[in-house]
Motif scaffolding. Structure first.
Motif, PDB file in Angstrom:
ATOM      1  N   UNK B 207       0.861  -1.197  -0.070  1.00 42.87           N
ATOM      2  CA  UNK B 207      -0.055   0.038  -0.114  1.00 42.87           C
ATOM      3  C   UNK B 207       0.804   0.999  -0.110  1.00 42.87           C
ATOM      4  N   UNK B 208       2.118   1.093   0.061  1.00 44.94           N
ATOM      5  CA  UNK B 208       3.148   2.204  -0.094  1.00 44.94           C
ATOM      6  C   UNK B 208       3.423   2.664  -1.499  1.00 44.94           C
ATOM      7  N   UNK B 209       3.864   3.943  -1.553  1.00 49.66           N
ATOM      8  CA  UNK B 209       4.378   4.558  -2.766  1.00 49.66           C
ATOM      9  C   UNK B 209       5.886   4.372  -2.881  1.00 49.66           C
ATOM     10  N   UNK B 210       6.301   4.227  -4.146  1.00 51.59           N
ATOM     11  CA  UNK B 210       7.687   4.433  -4.453  1.00 51.59           C
ATOM     12  C   UNK B 210       8.683   5.107  -3.620  1.00 51.59           C
ATOM     13  N   UNK B 211       8.222   6.381  -3.124  1.00 48.52           N
ATOM     14  CA  UNK B 211       9.140   7.350  -2.305  1.00 48.52           C
ATOM     15  C   UNK B 211       9.191   6.872  -1.068  1.00 48.52           C
ATOM     16  N   UNK B 212       8.219   5.743  -0.547  1.00 47.66           N
ATOM     17  CA  UNK B 212       8.353   5.518   0.781  1.00 47.66           C
ATOM     18  C   UNK B 212       9.353   4.218   0.971  1.00 47.66           C
ATOM     19  N   UNK B 213       9.939   3.909  -0.255  1.00 47.43           N
ATOM     20  CA  UNK B 213      10.778   2.712  -0.192  1.00 47.43           C
ATOM     21  C   UNK B 213      12.247   3.168  -0.020  1.00 47.43           C
ATOM     22  N   UNK B 214      13.106   2.722   0.523  1.00 44.97           N
ATOM     23  CA  UNK B 214      14.459   3.087   0.127  1.00 44.97           C
ATOM     24  C   UNK B 214      15.194   2.638  -1.005  1.00 44.97           C
ATOM     25  N   UNK B 215      16.358   3.016  -1.590  1.00 46.62           N
ATOM     26  CA  UNK B 215      16.837   2.609  -2.881  1.00 46.62           C
ATOM     27  C   UNK B 215      16.899   1.015  -2.936  1.00 46.62           C
ATOM     28  N   UNK B 216      17.389   0.414  -1.949  1.00 48.06           N
ATOM     29  CA  UNK B 216      17.383  -1.152  -2.175  1.00 48.06           C
ATOM     30  C   UNK B 216      16.187  -1.847  -2.344  1.00 48.06           C
ATOM     31  N   UNK B 217      15.168  -1.264  -1.736  1.00 47.97           N
ATOM     32  CA  UNK B 217      13.876  -1.761  -1.409  1.00 47.97           C
ATOM     33  C   UNK B 217      13.177  -1.654  -2.908  1.00 47.97           C
ATOM     34  N   UNK B 218      13.527  -0.530  -3.354  1.00 46.37           N
ATOM     35  CA  UNK B 218      12.772  -0.319  -4.698  1.00 46.37           C
ATOM     36  C   UNK B 218      13.256  -0.895  -5.616  1.00 46.37           C
ATOM     37  N   UNK B 219      14.954  -1.281  -5.787  1.00 47.12           N
ATOM     38  CA  UNK B 219      15.142  -2.308  -6.878  1.00 47.12           C
ATOM     39  C   UNK B 219      14.849  -3.421  -6.621  1.00 47.12           C
ATOM     40  N   UNK B 220      14.336  -3.929  -5.409  1.00 41.76           N
ATOM     41  CA  UNK B 220      13.780  -5.362  -4.970  1.00 41.76           C
ATOM     42  C   UNK B 220      12.255  -5.370  -5.480  1.00 41.76           C
ATOM     43  N   UNK B 221      11.599  -4.188  -5.421  1.00 38.47           N
ATOM     44  CA  UNK B 221      10.284  -4.255  -5.861  1.00 38.47           C
ATOM     45  C   UNK B 221      10.294  -4.060  -7.608  1.00 38.47           C
ATOM     46  N   UNK B 222      11.261  -3.605  -8.211  1.00 41.89           N
ATOM     47  CA  UNK B 222      11.240  -3.594  -9.649  1.00 41.89           C
ATOM     48  C   UNK B 222      11.574  -5.035  -9.979  1.00 41.89           C
ATOM     49  N   UNK B 223      12.351  -5.732  -9.184  1.00 42.29           N
ATOM     50  CA  UNK B 223      12.638  -7.242  -9.395  1.00 42.29           C
ATOM     51  C   UNK B 223      11.568  -7.919  -9.323  1.00 42.29           C
ATOM     52  N   UNK B 224      10.754  -7.544  -8.218  1.00 45.70           N
ATOM     53  CA  UNK B 224       9.424  -8.384  -8.000  1.00 45.70           C
ATOM     54  C   UNK B 224       8.492  -8.214  -9.237  1.00 45.70           C
ATOM     55  N   UNK B 225       8.420  -7.004  -9.743  1.00 47.87           N
ATOM     56  CA  UNK B 225       7.632  -6.726 -11.171  1.00 47.87           C
ATOM     57  C   UNK B 225       8.239  -7.395 -12.211  1.00 47.87           C
ATOM     58  N   UNK B 226       9.327  -7.815 -12.432  1.00 49.51           N
ATOM     59  CA  UNK B 226      10.038  -8.326 -13.319  1.00 49.51           C
ATOM     60  C   UNK B 226       9.667  -9.716 -13.267  1.00 49.51           C
ATOM     61  N   UNK B 227       9.496 -10.256 -11.972  1.00 55.99           N
ATOM     62  CA  UNK B 227       9.242 -11.918 -11.718  1.00 55.99           C
ATOM     63  C   UNK B 227       7.768 -11.924 -12.049  1.00 55.99           C
TER      64      UNK B 227
END
Lengths: 443, 403
Positions: B207-227
């Motif tokens: 339920x959070x927005x990208x700005x609430x994620x740290x850099x590493x967390x964002x890259x994890x989220x992007x990887x999750x999207x890729x998966x």
């Protein structure tokens, strides 16, 4: 390289920092005020004449802020910074301008630190003009000399920055910093935007200039192999604190602080056959607005001291407890508005209250001793009742140690005066290197 | 990263052959990728290393069909994706554009628009071998592959995420488009994905927005999207360059784990030799649009052959024994604008000799005994005399020109 001079103030010291703090955003009074961002929190060290001191740390650790504070580009919130014995945090006006000739900076991004509308000559001349240095013809000569000194050509004088590559732009930035013959230069990530072959050229140039003009450098970087190459001593920063400070080779050969140990182990080595035991840290650095009460590294430290009754608990289970505490900490920090809470009470926002599920997920597949499970359940209850803050302090009470409660002292860890900011150096504990569950192979 | 080569299937999952991507501008023609060939097997990580401007990212974008005007993937380029399941669905969906080579009668009847090739069928007549040529495929076909079978992770996670949607929304969108999941099923699956990439308290994080994620967390989220689309191939373009070293270690661990559990083929682009050494099974070194050296990772670091690779390794601080002064490669990476008639590295090469300006070197094996290590340099094969070696390079250049 500067060999182990005793760390007393003397002839040798150019810059001395004492309890320097830089807080941002501490406006807002009373109950509406937010806690300040502690970018630099109580830093002491000295920079010796002619040496290169490295300042390393991850992004957000406060290294750039510290560099800018030393140059008086930011004013320190507290503490004193002495340059040649003079406290520069209190000077202003013409004294400050006078002093500025002595201390210059080279910036990270050569794309944005040069004005695209000025010629290279104008850019390098600007500090000379600003300080009314000698006569205009002499200034032009000076600029020509500087251009050839940094490996550019005199005919580049009338060209514009866009005609140059990244490496050449960085040389222009260096020439500008040298224009007023400073004693001290802060190099803020001067090569991190450059390709490795170009980076080597710029590093060589920086070393040559230092030898030629007897400069003192503060070299800020996150690339540890560059730091190892160019610095004499290193300060490792984390969350506004200096975690370890000492001679470069010593720190790279046998790091003493748990953070330094973890940081060094995380560098990928350009050797596919190397089998170094990498420590992968959990999580990310905490918010500098809300740093941990005890040691700044306590939320991620792989060698954190446990309360005596839990020392025998399986490492894996302990890791899960720390992960759970991290989740609770996050929840306590979440800035929820009244509307959010109201919706939550009415069950309109799904998914936020299911802390039981999270706890079960975290401890899944692990045999958690009942004496631990008990406390986890109580914490879960607190969170479920909407009191993550209470759960946080409950967990700290139960599973915390001095690492969570008080900030460690700087312990002397070697004959060279190297210091490390960690409770484990106290005589009653195993030192970080002994307690590591990941035996470190020295390179 | 992984892998016993013995266990790998014989045919690679992705084959790139003679890829040329050119950018035509009013001022000049930039040959950003100029005749690149390599392949990736399932479970294998192929590293591509080079400085900025060497053409590594354009290579990735060409494979993903993301090259936009004025860029053009040239006609004889071929990017063959050999996933049998996908070839079967495409053979049905685009039967107008499918050539069946398993059937002897119609073999060779290839027209301009065909991009699905069936090479073999099993006893019951199902397609058992074939490929899709991404370089020839139309946009609507490429779109199904992109994000579906082939996912990409970029350098800057913030620019891959939409700031005005929650992370959960964005992952669910990918799930809806590629797997047809909606509602609670999608939320459930999205939370599972975030957990799979090591984000605790996943339900709340959705339920959070990208700005609430740290850099590493964002890259994890992007990887999750890729998966989210259950890809076969992941193209990672400098995925850890913007991250701190402790976070980089976490992301590299994560990619390694995912590759193992999902048997992914990974193409890993970076300029960092340390990262390459850690993740790759095989390394391709790019310079000015060409692959100048290609070898298994251990071999490359043990015996770097091309003078460029040697220079690159020597300029890494801390790699050399002599720490006094770093050796450098003088000059800068050139922008390739003309067809190569000489060695593009010659102007910066410490070992260059007269012929280097006359003959364009071809990728050759280092010597007779080596099969797996190639360098595009006139100094090789080193068991031949210089004249013989030059002859070999000249001849293969001519035959290439004829074809």
């Amino acid at each position: 390289m500067n060999d182990s001079a005793p760390s007393t103030t003397g002839e040798n010291t150019l810059i001395e920092l004492e309890a320097v703090k830089k807080y941002y955003d501490n406006g807002g009074l009373g109950p509406f005020g937010r806690p300040p961002v502690k970018a630099v929190d109580d830093v002491d060290f000295e920079i010796r004449r002619g040496e290169t001191l490295g300042l390393v740390g991850e992004s957000g650790s406060g290294k750039t802020t510290l560099g800018r504070t030393i140059l008086h580009l930011e004013s320190a919130t507290e503490g004193t910074i002495r340059f040649d014995g003079q406290d520069i945090t209190v000077i202003s006006g013409s004294d400050l301008k006078e002093w500025r000739q002595n201390a210059q900076m080279v910036f990270q991004d050569p794309e944005s630190s040069l004005n695209d509308r000025m010629t290279i000559g104008q850019i390098i001349r600007e500090p000379l003009d600003a300080h009314n240095w000698k006569t205009p013809p002499q200034r032009r000569d000076r600029v020509r000399n500087l251009l050839s000194r940094v490996g550019l050509k005199e005919e580049h004088y009338a060209r514009y920055p866009h005609q140059f590559s990244g490496g050449q732009r960085q040389r222009i930035g260096i020439a500008r910093a040298l224009a007023l013959e400073p004693e001290f230069v802060v190099l803020d990530e001067p090569v991190s935007a450059l390709d490795v072959s170009v980076q080597a050229q710029v590093l060589n140039l920086l070393e040559d200039i230092q030898a030629e003009f007897g400069l003192t450098y503060l070299f800020i970087a996150h690339d540890l192999s560059v730091v190892r190459h160019i610095t004499d001593r290193v300060a490792v920063m984390y969350l506004g604190n200096i975690m370890e400070l000492g001679p470069t080779e010593e720190i790279f050969e046998s790091p003493a602080n748990p953070y330094t140990i973890s940081l060094l182990s995380a560098i990928p080595e350009p050797d596919p056959t190397s089998e170094n035991n990498q420590i992968t840290l959990r999580g990310t650095p905490p918010d500098p607005r809300d740093p941990p009460d005890g040691c700044p590294f306590s939320t991620r430290c792989p060698m954190k001291i446990r309360p005596p009754e839990y020392r025998t608990v399986d490492d894996d289970v302990w890791e899960r407890i720390e992960t759970f505490r991290e989740v609770v900490r996050e929840r306590a920090r979440m800035n929820r508005s009244i509307i959010d809470r109201f919706q939550e009470r009415l069950g309109l926002t799904p998914g936020v209250t299911d802390i039981e599920v999270v706890a079960t997920d975290i401890f899944e597949d692990h045999a958690v001793p009942s004496r631990i499970q008990e406390h986890i359940d109580i914490a879960v209850k607190h969170v479920a009742n909407g009191n993550p803050g209470e759960a946080q302090s409950y967990l700290r009470e139960e599973f915390g140690s001095e690492c969570d409660l008080e900030s460690p002292r700087d312990h002397k860890v070697s004959g060279s005066g190297r210091t490390s900011h960690c409770h484990r150096h106290r005589s009653e504990y195993d030192s970080p290197t002994e307690s590591s569950t990941h035996p470190l192979t020295s390179e | 990263m992984s892998g016993d080569p013995e266990l790998r299937s014989e045919t690679p999952l992705l084959e790139v052959e003679n890829l040329r991507t050119t950018f035509y501008t009013d001022k000049e023609t930039v040959r950003a990728v100029d005749g690149v060939s390599f392949s990736i097997h399932r479970g294998e990580t192929v590293g591509i290393v080079g400085e900025s401007g060497s053409g590594k990212s354009v290579t990735a974008r060409s494979i993903m069909g993301l090259v936009e005007s004025p860029g053009v993937v040239e006609e004889h380029s071929s990017i063959r994706f050999r996933d049998t399941a996908r070839v079967r669905t495409f053979a049905d969906q685009f039967d107008q554009h499918t050539i069946d080579m398993s059937d002897d009668d119609s073999a060779g009847a290839r027209d301009e628009t065909s991009f699905v090739v069936v090479e073999d069928r099993n006893e019951v007549g199902e397609i058992s071998q074939g490929y899709i040529d991404i370089a020839q495929a139309p946009e609507n076909a490429v779109r199904q592959l992109r994000g579906g079978d082939i996912a990409m992770v970029f350098q800057d996670p913030l620019s891959s995420l939409n700031p005005v949607y929650t992370v959960g929304n964005q992952i669910k969108e990918a799930l809806r488009l590629h797997q047809g999941l909606r509602g609670n099923d999608a939320t459930e699956e999205a939370a599972n994905l975030l957990e799979a990439v090591g984000i605790p308290d996943a339900k709340r994080r959705l339920t959070e927005y990208p700005h609430e994620f740290s850099g590493g967390m964002r890259q994890r989220a992007v990887i999750a999207m890729a998966l989210a689309c259950d890809p076969e191939v992941i193209i990672a373009d400098e995925p850890t360059t913007a991250l701190d070293v402790t976070i980089q270690a976490q992301i590299l661990d994560l990619l390694d784990d995912l590759q193992r559990t999902r048997d992914l083929a990974v193409m890993f682009i970076t300029h960092d030799m340390g990262v390459i050494a850690e993740v790759s099974d095989r390394v391709n070194v790019m310079y000015a649009g060409e692959i100048v050296e290609s070898a298994p990772v251990v071999e490359l670091f043990k015996r770097p052959a091309h003078p460029y690779t040697q220079g690159l390794l020597n300029s890494i601080p801390g790699w050399q024994d002599d720490t006094e002064r770093l050796s450098t490669i003088e000059g800068e990476v050139p922008t390739p604008t003309d067809p190569p008639t000489e060695c593009r590295f010659a102007p910066r090469c410490p070992k260059a000799f007269e012929e280097c300006w006359k003959v364009h070197p071809q990728a050759v094996t280092l010597d007779k005994g080596t099969t797996d290590h190639r360098a595009a340099c006139l100094l090789y094969p080193d068991d031949l005399s210089t004249e013989q070696a030059i002859d070999q390079h000249t001849q293969s250049h001519n035959t290439e020109g004829d074809s």
